[in-house]
Motif scaffolding. Structure first.
Motif, PDB file in Angstrom:
ATOM      1  N   ASP A  38       7.121   7.491  24.533  1.00  0.00           N
ATOM      2  CA  ASP A  38       7.276   6.561  23.414  1.00  0.00           C
ATOM      3  C   ASP A  38       6.660   7.132  22.158  1.00  0.00           C
ATOM      4  O   ASP A  38       5.553   7.680  22.186  1.00  0.00           O
ATOM      5  N   VAL A 160      11.558   7.343  23.325  1.00  0.00           N
ATOM      6  CA  VAL A 160      12.012   6.136  22.637  1.00  0.00           C
ATOM      7  C   VAL A 160      11.185   5.983  21.366  1.00  0.00           C
ATOM      8  O   VAL A 160      10.003   5.629  21.417  1.00  0.00           O
ATOM      9  N   ILE A 181      16.739   7.218  20.525  1.00  0.00           N
ATOM     10  CA  ILE A 181      16.070   7.926  21.613  1.00  0.00           C
ATOM     11  C   ILE A 181      16.465   9.398  21.548  1.00  0.00           C
ATOM     12  O   ILE A 181      17.639   9.720  21.432  1.00  0.00           O
TER      13      ILE A 181
END
Length: 323
Positions: A38, A160, A181
Motif C-alpha cells: 500500500d 495499491v 494499482i
C-alpha cells in the motif's frame, strides 16, 4: 485454488505462447504468485478489504478465474506500507505464456469492504458500480502484461496507491475504489529509505496537522527519471494520470522516537533512476484537482534490485578530504 476454467483446457489455448509441447502434447505450465502492498492515504484510519478471488487473462485464451480457498481479508491495508506486503495468491500453477491483465475481485456489503476515517466514521468502500447494490462482487482491473515462463516461477507485488485509488464522491455516504494499482516484478525491485530534516518539517509552507499524536501531511513523492519536475497526484475521470508530472507512488513521513528523526520508506521500486521530493502539503493534494503543492527539497536516487538505497532530504553535502 479452485478454478472455474479447467487448467488443461486453458493450457491448450496457450501452447503457442508457453513453448512447444512435448511428444505427448503435455500442457506447458509455470507458477505465478501475487502479493499486495500500500501507498498511504490521508484522513483514513483503516481500509478493510475482502477479496474472494482473482482473474488472469491469457493473451491467447479465455479468462481464468482463481477462487481463493478462503476469501483474503486484509483488515487494514494501511498497515502494509513501505516494504511490507501480504500474500494474495500463493505460488499457483497456471498455463505458461503471456497475460494481458489481472483482476482483483472485491466483495462488498455486510462489513466486507469499508474504510474508517479520521473521525472514526465507517463507510462502505465500493468498486464503481457496486454502490447500486446490484453486485456484491466486482473487480478492479490492472492492464499490466506479464509472462509466466514454462516450468518457471514469477512473483509480483500489487501496490495499491490509496492517494489515487480511494475517493469520496461529494455528498455521498460511501467511498469508491479506483484501479490505481501498479504491478511490479519482485525479481527486479529495490527500496528507498531516508530521513527528513527538522527544518523541512517546520518549513513555512507546511499545512500539516496533528492527528492523534501523529503529524499528518508530510510525504515523499517518487518520480521516474532524474531531475524530474515534482507535481501533485492529479487524475482524470477514469483515475489515470491527467498530466506528466504525477508521481509513481508516495510515502508518508513518520516520526521515529528511537532515533528522534523523521523518516520515510518506499518499497517495491523497479530498478532505475528516480527523483524523490518532499512536501508538507500532502493533505492539500486532491487527486481530482491540479494542486500547486510546494516541494521545498528533492534529490535524485538510483535504485538497484534487491538493495535499499538511502536518500536523505536535504541531501548531505559531499565530504571533502583535507589536504
Amino acid at each position: 485454488m479452485k478454478q472455474y476454467i479447467a487448467l488443461v483446457a486453458a493450457t491448450a489455448l496457450l501452447s503457442a505462447c508457453g513453448g512447444s509441447s512435448d511428444s505427448n502434447n503435455a500442457p506447458q505450465t509455470g507458477e505465478v504468485a501475487f502479493s499486495m502492498t500500500d501507498a498511504p492515504a490521508d484522513d483514513l484510519q483503516q481500509v478493510h478489504l475482502t477479496i474472494p478471488g482473482i482473474s488472469l487473462k491469457p493473451a491467447d485464451g479465455e479468462r481464468i478465474y482463481l477462487e481463493l480457498d478462503e476469501p483474503l481479508i486484509v483488515d487494514n491495508l494501511l498497515d502494509l506500507q513501505g516494504t511490507l506486503s501480504t500474500a494474495v495468491l500463493p505460488p499457483t500453477e497456471v498455463p505458461a505464456g503471456r497475460y494481458n491483465w489481472i483482476r482483483l475481485h472485491v466483495l462488498s456489503g455486510d462489513n466486507n469492504t469499508y474504510v474508517v476515517d479520521d473521525m472514526s466514521g465507517q463507510y462502505p468502500l465500493y468498486v464503481p458500480g457496486q454502490q447500486s447494490g446490484n453486485e456484491k462482487v466486482r473487480h478492479v482491473q490492472l492492464v499490466s502484461g506479464f509472462v509466466v515462463p514454462v516450468g518457471g516461477e514469477v512473483s509480483f507485488t500489487l501496490d495499491v496507491d490509496l492517494r489515487r485509488a480511494i475517493t469520496k464522491p461529494t455528498n455521498k455516504d460511501y467511498y469508491l475504489l479506483r484501479p490505481a494499482i501498479r504491478m511490479v516484478d519482485n525479481s527486479t525491485v529495490g527500496a528507498i529509505t531516508g530521513t527528513i530534516s527538522d527544518a523541512l518539517i517546520e518549513d513555512a509552507s507546511c499545512t500539516s496537522v496533528m492527528e492523534a499524536d501523529t503529524l499528518e501531511g508530510n510525504a515523499v513523492y517518487l518520480y521516474s527519471g532524474t531531475d524530474a519536475t515534482a507535481g501533485d497526484v492529479y487524475l482524470d475521470a477514469q483515475g489515470e494520470p491527467a498530466d506528466s508530472n504525477n508521481p509513481v507512488t508516495t510515502a508518508n513521513v513518520v516520526y521515529d522516537a528511537e532515533t528522534d528523526s523523521y523518516t520515510y520508506e518506499i518499497g517495491f521500486v523497479p530498478a532505475g533512476s528516480y527523483t524523490v521530493a518532499f512536501t508538507c502539503q500532502a493533505l492539500d493534494d486532491n487527486p481530482e484537482n491540479d494542486d500547486a503543492l510546494i516541494f521545498p527539497a528533492q534529490r535524485n536516487v538510483t535504485v538497484v534490485e534487491n538493495q535499499t538505497e538511502t536518500a536523505d532530504l536535504p541531501e548531505e553535502p559531499p565530504v571533502i578530504a583535507s589536504e
